[in-house]
Design an enzyme around this catalytic site. Structure first.
Site, PDB file in Angstrom:
ATOM      1  N   HIS A  57      -2.963   2.087  -7.400  1.00  0.00           N
ATOM      2  CA  HIS A  57      -2.351   1.359  -6.281  1.00  0.00           C
ATOM      3  C   HIS A  57      -1.462   2.279  -5.476  1.00  0.00           C
ATOM      4  CE1 HIS A  57       0.164   0.896  -9.888  1.00  0.00           C
ATOM      5  NE2 HIS A  57       1.224   0.869  -9.081  1.00  0.00           N
ATOM      6  N   PHE A  58      -1.462   2.026  -4.178  1.00  0.00           N
ATOM      7  CA  PHE A  58      -0.580   2.727  -3.248  1.00  0.00           C
ATOM      8  C   PHE A  58       0.495   1.750  -2.806  1.00  0.00           C
ATOM      9  CE2 PHE A  58      -2.791   6.707  -2.095  1.00  0.00           C
ATOM     10  CZ  PHE A  58      -3.973   6.510  -2.798  1.00  0.00           C
ATOM     11  N   HIS A  59       1.751   2.188  -2.884  1.00  0.00           N
ATOM     12  CA  HIS A  59       2.858   1.393  -2.356  1.00  0.00           C
ATOM     13  C   HIS A  59       3.104   1.819  -0.906  1.00  0.00           C
ATOM     14  CE1 HIS A  59       4.701   0.354  -6.429  1.00  0.00           C
ATOM     15  NE2 HIS A  59       3.985   1.415  -6.768  1.00  0.00           N
TER      16      HIS A  59
ATOM     17  N   GLN B  39       4.302   4.945 -13.564  1.00  0.00           N
ATOM     18  CA  GLN B  39       3.230   3.955 -13.366  1.00  0.00           C
ATOM     19  C   GLN B  39       3.385   2.854 -14.406  1.00  0.00           C
ATOM     20  OE1 GLN B  39      -0.791   5.430 -13.747  1.00  0.00           O
ATOM     21  NE2 GLN B  39      -1.694   3.602 -12.810  1.00  0.00           N
TER      22      GLN B  39
ATOM     23  N   ASP C 231       4.070  -6.701  -2.827  1.00  0.00           N
ATOM     24  CA  ASP C 231       4.593  -6.394  -4.155  1.00  0.00           C
ATOM     25  C   ASP C 231       5.529  -7.522  -4.575  1.00  0.00           C
ATOM     26  OD1 ASP C 231       5.196  -3.447  -5.855  1.00  0.00           O
ATOM     27  OD2 ASP C 231       6.404  -5.231  -6.265  1.00  0.00           O
TER      28      ASP C 231
HETATM   29  P1  DGP Z   1       3.970   1.154 -10.437  1.00  0.00           P
HETATM   30  O1  DGP Z   1       5.313   1.458 -11.046  1.00  0.00           O
HETATM   31  O2  DGP Z   1       3.589   2.207  -9.388  1.00  0.00           O
HETATM   32  O3  DGP Z   1       2.881   0.949 -11.473  1.00  0.00           O
HETATM   33  O4  DGP Z   1       4.175  -0.208  -9.639  1.00  0.00           O
HETATM   34  C1  DGP Z   1       3.677  -1.441 -10.037  1.00  0.00           C
HETATM   35  C2  DGP Z   1       4.137  -2.452  -9.020  1.00  0.00           C
HETATM   36  O5  DGP Z   1       3.417  -3.643  -9.228  1.00  0.00           O
HETATM   37  C3  DGP Z   1       5.625  -2.818  -9.088  1.00  0.00           C
HETATM   38  O6  DGP Z   1       6.260  -2.440  -7.869  1.00  0.00           O
HETATM   39  C4  DGP Z   1       5.655  -4.311  -9.258  1.00  0.00           C
HETATM   40  C5  DGP Z   1       4.243  -4.731  -8.906  1.00  0.00           C
HETATM   41  N1  DGP Z   1       3.753  -5.880  -9.654  1.00  0.00           N
HETATM   42  C6  DGP Z   1       3.771  -6.025 -10.998  1.00  0.00           C
HETATM   43  N2  DGP Z   1       3.199  -7.194 -11.338  1.00  0.00           N
HETATM   44  C7  DGP Z   1       2.811  -7.790 -10.185  1.00  0.00           C
HETATM   45  C8  DGP Z   1       2.164  -9.036  -9.898  1.00  0.00           C
HETATM   46  O7  DGP Z   1       1.800  -9.832 -10.765  1.00  0.00           O
HETATM   47  N3  DGP Z   1       1.934  -9.298  -8.586  1.00  0.00           N
HETATM   48  C9  DGP Z   1       2.307  -8.438  -7.586  1.00  0.00           C
HETATM   49  N4  DGP Z   1       2.045  -8.799  -6.334  1.00  0.00           N
HETATM   50  N5  DGP Z   1       2.911  -7.270  -7.826  1.00  0.00           N
HETATM   51  C10 DGP Z   1       3.164  -6.957  -9.123  1.00  0.00           C
END
Ligand code: DGP
Length: 150
Positions: A112-114, A106, A43
């Site tokens: 996606h899973f964190h 979201q 992330d």
């Molecule tokens: P959510 O709130 O569950 O939709 O989390 C989205 C996540 O995606 C957030 O923790 C940050 C991550 N994220 C956003 N843009 C990018 C990116 O361009 N690359 C990566 N690796 N992660 C990203």
């Protein structure tokens, strides 16, 4: 179930999401794992060191839209990825988080899973406000949900 949650970025013709661009090689990522159905990468805004995202290659905005095959592929690798993150970071606790809908936090409309290791105060903070489950409500609810199961 309603899925009118704004920009979906899935295979409905909506604009490509950031994760769609990563899948297509248009944006870089710190890739950890890839197979036919799944990609896992760091992330970019981690809540703690080792915060990993696991996504299906199937382009769906919400968990309930995933095919059984895509869901199974994610389920197969999640524990392996969690083990690797735990071993690498030394964390002994972690959360797996999966948000659906803007109201549920979201931000990227590709499933996606964190995997979020807990390191002291770092990691996922949860505001949890439970109520008591009433017996009569539970029986009716179970019946209705069972009827809705495909
Ligand atoms: P959510 O709130 O569950 O939709 O989390 C989205 C996540 O995606 C957030 O923790 C940050 C991550 N994220 C956003 N843009 C990018 C990116 O361009 N690359 C990566 N690796 N992660 C990203």
């Amino acid at each position: 179930m309603s899925t009118d949650d704004g920009a979906r970025g899935d295979d409905t013709g909506a604009p490509k999401t950031i994760f769609g661009k990563i899948l297509d090689g248009e944006l870089p990522c710190h890739r950890i794992y890839e197979d036919e159905h799944v990609l896992a990468f760091l992330d970019i805004f981690p809540l703690s060191p080792g915060h990993v995202l696991v996504i299906p290659k199937e382009r769906k905005a919400f968990l309930h839209e995933l095919s059984d095959d895509a869901a199974a592929a994610i389920g197969r690798v999640l524990p392996r990825l969690a083990r690797a993150v735990m071993r690498t970071t030394g964390a002994t606790a972690y959360n797996v988080l999966q948000n659906n809908g803007a109201a549920a936090h979201q931000a990227v409309f590709h499933v996606h899973f964190h995997i979020i290791p807990k390191h002291g105060d770092r990691g996922l903070g949860i505001a949890w406000h439970p109520s008591a489950l009433a017996g009569g409500d539970a029986v009716a609810l179970v019946e209705r949900i069972r009827e809705e199961l495909e």
